[in-house]
Write a protein that holds these residues in place. Sequence first.
Motif, PDB file in Angstrom:
ATOM      1  N   VAL A   1     -21.886 -19.362   5.415  1.00  0.00           N
ATOM      2  CA  VAL A   1     -22.788 -20.446   5.022  1.00  0.00           C
ATOM      3  C   VAL A   1     -21.959 -21.603   4.469  1.00  0.00           C
ATOM      4  CG1 VAL A   1     -24.685 -18.862   4.481  1.00  0.00           C
ATOM      5  CG2 VAL A   1     -23.108 -19.572   2.665  1.00  0.00           C
ATOM      6  N   THR A   2     -22.594 -22.751   4.301  1.00  0.00           N
ATOM      7  CA  THR A   2     -21.957 -23.913   3.695  1.00  0.00           C
ATOM      8  C   THR A   2     -22.553 -24.130   2.314  1.00  0.00           C
ATOM      9  OG1 THR A   2     -21.597 -24.981   5.832  1.00  0.00           O
ATOM     10  CG2 THR A   2     -21.575 -26.399   3.881  1.00  0.00           C
ATOM     11  N   VAL A   3     -21.705 -24.112   1.287  1.00  0.00           N
ATOM     12  CA  VAL A   3     -22.144 -24.336  -0.083  1.00  0.00           C
ATOM     13  C   VAL A   3     -21.998 -25.817  -0.413  1.00  0.00           C
ATOM     14  CG1 VAL A   3     -21.664 -23.846  -2.521  1.00  0.00           C
ATOM     15  CG2 VAL A   3     -21.574 -21.999  -0.822  1.00  0.00           C
ATOM     16  N   VAL A   4     -23.040 -26.399  -0.973  1.00  0.00           N
ATOM     17  CA  VAL A   4     -23.049 -27.816  -1.341  1.00  0.00           C
ATOM     18  C   VAL A   4     -23.295 -27.923  -2.839  1.00  0.00           C
ATOM     19  CG1 VAL A   4     -24.127 -30.064  -0.993  1.00  0.00           C
ATOM     20  CG2 VAL A   4     -23.933 -28.467   0.921  1.00  0.00           C
ATOM     21  N   ARG A   5     -22.389 -28.607  -3.538  1.00  0.00           N
ATOM     22  CA  ARG A   5     -22.519 -28.822  -4.979  1.00  0.00           C
ATOM     23  C   ARG A   5     -22.926 -30.267  -5.227  1.00  0.00           C
ATOM     24  NH1 ARG A   5     -19.582 -24.819  -7.937  1.00  0.00           N
ATOM     25  NH2 ARG A   5     -18.552 -23.316  -6.550  1.00  0.00           N
ATOM     26  N   LEU A   6     -24.057 -30.460  -5.855  1.00  0.00           N
ATOM     27  CA  LEU A   6     -24.542 -31.800  -6.166  1.00  0.00           C
ATOM     28  C   LEU A   6     -24.075 -32.145  -7.582  1.00  0.00           C
ATOM     29  CD1 LEU A   6     -28.166 -31.417  -4.762  1.00  0.00           C
ATOM     30  CD2 LEU A   6     -26.085 -32.122  -3.560  1.00  0.00           C
ATOM     31  N   PRO A   7     -23.130 -33.064  -7.713  1.00  0.00           N
ATOM     32  CA  PRO A   7     -22.454 -33.265  -9.000  1.00  0.00           C
ATOM     33  C   PRO A   7     -23.341 -33.935 -10.047  1.00  0.00           C
ATOM     34  CG  PRO A   7     -21.756 -34.931  -7.427  1.00  0.00           C
ATOM     35  CD  PRO A   7     -22.623 -33.963  -6.666  1.00  0.00           C
ATOM     36  N   ARG A   8     -23.036 -33.605 -11.307  1.00  0.00           N
ATOM     37  CA  ARG A   8     -23.637 -34.280 -12.466  1.00  0.00           C
ATOM     38  C   ARG A   8     -25.154 -34.261 -12.438  1.00  0.00           C
ATOM     39  NH1 ARG A   8     -19.582 -39.527 -12.129  1.00  0.00           N
ATOM     40  NH2 ARG A   8     -17.658 -38.434 -12.678  1.00  0.00           N
ATOM     41  N   SER A   9     -25.709 -33.127 -12.049  1.00  0.00           N
ATOM     42  CA  SER A   9     -27.158 -33.026 -11.921  1.00  0.00           C
ATOM     43  C   SER A   9     -27.857 -32.661 -13.225  1.00  0.00           C
ATOM     44  CB  SER A   9     -27.518 -31.993 -10.849  1.00  0.00           C
ATOM     45  OG  SER A   9     -27.236 -32.490  -9.557  1.00  0.00           O
ATOM     46  N   ALA A  10     -27.139 -32.101 -14.192  1.00  0.00           N
ATOM     47  CA  ALA A  10     -27.791 -31.680 -15.435  1.00  0.00           C
ATOM     48  C   ALA A  10     -26.839 -31.847 -16.610  1.00  0.00           C
ATOM     49  CB  ALA A  10     -28.249 -30.229 -15.342  1.00  0.00           C
ATOM     50  N   MET A  11     -27.249 -32.645 -17.581  1.00  0.00           N
ATOM     51  CA  MET A  11     -26.497 -32.766 -18.831  1.00  0.00           C
ATOM     52  C   MET A  11     -26.613 -31.475 -19.630  1.00  0.00           C
ATOM     53  SD  MET A  11     -27.310 -35.178 -22.145  1.00  0.00           S
ATOM     54  CE  MET A  11     -28.651 -34.108 -22.688  1.00  0.00           C
ATOM     55  N   GLN A  12     -25.508 -31.045 -20.223  1.00  0.00           N
ATOM     56  CA  GLN A  12     -25.473 -29.863 -21.081  1.00  0.00           C
ATOM     57  C   GLN A  12     -25.017 -30.307 -22.470  1.00  0.00           C
ATOM     58  OE1 GLN A  12     -26.333 -26.776 -19.786  1.00  0.00           O
ATOM     59  NE2 GLN A  12     -26.680 -27.727 -17.796  1.00  0.00           N
ATOM     60  N   ALA A  13     -25.756 -29.923 -23.512  1.00  0.00           N
ATOM     61  CA  ALA A  13     -25.460 -30.467 -24.839  1.00  0.00           C
ATOM     62  C   ALA A  13     -25.888 -29.521 -25.949  1.00  0.00           C
ATOM     63  CB  ALA A  13     -26.172 -31.814 -25.014  1.00  0.00           C
ATOM     64  N   PHE A  14     -25.389 -29.817 -27.139  1.00  0.00           N
ATOM     65  CA  PHE A  14     -25.954 -29.314 -28.389  1.00  0.00           C
ATOM     66  C   PHE A  14     -26.557 -30.518 -29.094  1.00  0.00           C
ATOM     67  CE2 PHE A  14     -22.095 -26.598 -27.788  1.00  0.00           C
ATOM     68  CZ  PHE A  14     -22.754 -25.433 -27.439  1.00  0.00           C
ATOM     69  N   VAL A  15     -27.707 -30.325 -29.712  1.00  0.00           N
ATOM     70  CA  VAL A  15     -28.371 -31.409 -30.428  1.00  0.00           C
ATOM     71  C   VAL A  15     -28.344 -31.128 -31.918  1.00  0.00           C
ATOM     72  CG1 VAL A  15     -30.559 -32.597 -30.817  1.00  0.00           C
ATOM     73  CG2 VAL A  15     -29.833 -32.063 -28.502  1.00  0.00           C
ATOM     74  N   MET A  16     -27.826 -32.105 -32.676  1.00  0.00           N
ATOM     75  CA  MET A  16     -27.772 -32.030 -34.135  1.00  0.00           C
ATOM     76  C   MET A  16     -28.930 -32.839 -34.711  1.00  0.00           C
ATOM     77  SD  MET A  16     -23.626 -32.617 -34.567  1.00  0.00           S
ATOM     78  CE  MET A  16     -23.522 -33.945 -33.356  1.00  0.00           C
ATOM     79  N   LYS A  17     -29.664 -32.274 -35.662  1.00  0.00           N
ATOM     80  CA  LYS A  17     -30.780 -32.958 -36.307  1.00  0.00           C
ATOM     81  C   LYS A  17     -30.225 -33.926 -37.357  1.00  0.00           C
ATOM     82  CE  LYS A  17     -33.899 -30.328 -34.215  1.00  0.00           C
ATOM     83  NZ  LYS A  17     -34.844 -30.816 -33.201  1.00  0.00           N
TER      84      LYS A  17
END
Length: 529
Positions: A283-299
């Motif tokens: 199969v052909t694997v396709v990576r769509l870059p920068r699709s989801a921000m990952q973070a910690f949130v400080m109050k």
Amino acid sequence: MTTPHTPRARHTRRAFLGAAGGAAALTTLAAAGCSAGSTSGTPEPGTDAAGSPRRGGRLRATFAGGGASETLDPHRTNLFVEAARAKALFDKLADFGSDMSPQPRLAESWEPSTDATRWTVRLREAVFTDGTPLTAADVLHSYRRITDPEGAFRARASLESIDLDASRAVDDRTVEFVLKHPYAEFPNALAAFGAYIVKDGAEDFTEPVGTGPFRFVSFTPGSSMVAARHDAYWDGAPYLDEIEFLVANEETARINALLGGQVEYAHELTPTTARTHEGGGQVTVVRLPRSAMQAFVMKTDRAPFDDPRVREAFFLIADRQQLVDSALAGAGEIGNDLFGKGYQYYADSIPQRTRDLDRARALLREAGAENLTVRLDTSEVAAGFVEAATVFAEQAAEAGVTVEVVMGNKDTYWSDILDSGQLCCYRSGSMPIESHISQRLLTDSTTNASKWQREDFDALYEQAQATLDEAARTDLYARMQRTLHAEGGFLVWGFADWIIATANNVGGVDREAPANSLGWARFDKVWLA
């Protein structure tokens, strides 16, 4: 063209929720018929093994689904599969490019008044699949339907900047939108998730009629939808004769269906699955870059994160590459405590922050926060959250900080962490930077998880929305981002790839389009060799 959003028009384009269940997924897919064709050979990254475009064939695409509750009402789309089906059958006035800038679709052009409170939108010559032409009346009906408070439609908040009582059809192909306040980013509203154009008066979508690249053939909720080529599509008829959307809620069912030749496109795969099959030739694997921000949130409104020195210390504690490698299995890239890497207006001139434990310890001493203990809320609500929390707790210990990881209920996690706690895991799908600011960082933002409340920051946003000159507006966004980078509440440690896979005879898949953008699930530009 200038480009939607106001402090009171909040996007909620968080990554769609994949529903659980679907034990019969493999049986459903096995019954789909016809083989996938050749799966020999693996293309080089960024190339198509399928060669030049050709017409014909049915492409079968498998997504996670939502069972009997699935809908073809484009204003009610929530799941990825519903969004993909809506894109096949309908179109919007605009949609987001790979950099989250609005691109004209059914809108041929848009023009603001000098004070950005009126926008004139000229429509393309387009026809619905029943042959009737698109008109301004269709647009006004669609937007009035979306903003009906009784409808609870997802795009409603994005269109709240429009005074639809005052807006009017100038002629069949021209709409004058009157806004409630200046809004330089108004075309973002035209591109908002779920803001599809339907026929004037349309309320029943059991056999939907749209202006999209495919026309409706059949639909079984939770199982399958078939659509055929719309030969009169304004952007050129699709290469495919037909597209079939099939539901398989388990990732193993989706990849096995692809490997077994039961489908040609499998959506939403894990990094582990991608590594297993990448380069294997099947199969052909396709990576769509920068699709989801990952973070910690400080109050930022409560101890210890009401002290900007503690927030800066936490920025400096994070080993971002280790978090990407561990929590995302390497399927992504590091962040710099700002949303929207690679998107329009992103302040890439701000130097990349690096880990500095000595400086972090010094800041904590200055703040009187030595031997600090902090609660970190996480959950299995999103892939990698628990791993990220565990890794960050280990990193913080090196700076003398104790991070207590607390598991939350995945069914209520997003509402639970909005107002409570001190520190939490967070992610976001792609959206314009303006929408992120409007939705999450203004004093009256409805999903302000970091509790960032600054009158000077709000004033800069208001100034940006009254500024039609793009260069001047870009400078204002840069000023806002410099403030957030220095003392904001989002510790953005990474950006995750979105992963799909196709049969090797599939060509035309956009390899640069984040999920939720125009190029994602763009089946009218895909072909079968």
